[in-house]
Scaffold this active site. Sequence first.
Site, short mmCIF file in Angstrom:
data_model
loop_
_atom_site.label_atom_id
_atom_site.label_comp_id
_atom_site.label_asym_id
_atom_site.label_seq_id
_atom_site.Cartn_x
_atom_site.Cartn_y
_atom_site.Cartn_z
N SER A 54 0.54 22.35 -43.02
CA SER A 54 0.88 23.43 -42.09
C SER A 54 -0.35 23.94 -41.36
O SER A 54 -1.47 23.95 -41.89
CB SER A 54 1.57 24.59 -42.81
OG SER A 54 1.57 25.77 -42.03
N TYR A 93 1.80 31.62 -49.09
CA TYR A 93 1.87 30.42 -48.25
C TYR A 93 0.51 30.16 -47.61
O TYR A 93 0.01 29.02 -47.64
CB TYR A 93 2.95 30.62 -47.19
CG TYR A 93 3.25 29.38 -46.37
CD1 TYR A 93 4.06 28.38 -46.90
CD2 TYR A 93 2.76 29.21 -45.09
CE1 TYR A 93 4.36 27.23 -46.16
CE2 TYR A 93 3.05 28.09 -44.34
CZ TYR A 93 3.85 27.10 -44.88
OH TYR A 93 4.12 25.97 -44.16
N LYS A 101 -1.64 26.88 -48.64
CA LYS A 101 -1.82 25.85 -47.63
C LYS A 101 -3.30 25.65 -47.28
O LYS A 101 -3.73 24.53 -46.98
CB LYS A 101 -0.99 26.15 -46.38
CG LYS A 101 0.51 26.03 -46.60
CD LYS A 101 0.91 24.63 -47.04
CE LYS A 101 2.42 24.47 -47.13
NZ LYS A 101 2.82 23.10 -47.51
#
Length: 262
Positions: free
Chosen positions: A136, A149, A153
């Site tokens: 991502s 997140y 990531k």
Amino acid sequence: MAADAPLRAVVTGAAGGIGAALAAKLVAEGARVVTTDRDESGLAAIADRLGTYAVPADAATAYGVERVIEEATAHLGEIDAYFANAGVIGGAGLETPDEVWAQTLDVNVMAHVRAARLLMPAWVERGHGRFVVTASAAGLLSMIGAAPYSVSKHAAVAFAEWLSITYGDKGIVVQALCPQGVQTAMLDQAGELRDLLSAQGALTPEAVAELVWEAMQDDPFLILPHAQVAEFYRRRASDTDAWLRGMRRLQAGFDQLKEQNT
């Protein structure tokens, strides 16, 4: 691997979204593909449609990763490429419970570590292998309103970098796929973040899979389906304070949007 031999690949998180699109593209290009996901019914539907070999498993667990690699190796003979695509958003801010942080790190980071630990010895001995992490754009930049997140990531990109540094001269290709908005269930479940993630245009999973295949031909480390991410990444590195000020402006807009929706 002989030049004319079909690629033997594993795709995790393949019951839908980018994973399913990657599997479809690989099959279309003649690869033999093992697909895996914890969503058994979704995985079965994809496997039936594409003709892949399905291994239901949870990538968040060491047992799940071991099972996938063992069954894929038994089915394929050897694994040439591993697409570590499974991922979760996992909570919001500081109120996110420890157990959600732990699960997010297990899926978004430790699943890659556990897979690489099992794959690298054989790949180094053979002198080739490919490890592709779906990380991502949040792994290069950040994600407003999604601390687990963002952190996981970033860690996924860092681990992919470490793999490339450590094994890149031993015949192992490591790549990090870093898209922004993609038309997947994860985007649909992003709530108030959905519009923010889609601000630069949400690509279809199939478009992302095509770009991944193209990147497999010349092996860049970063695969950036949204070209503007490269410029944002440069700005972040060259003037971090200015970049943070811009991100705080985005945060203010996000806070305002949340207030309007309450």
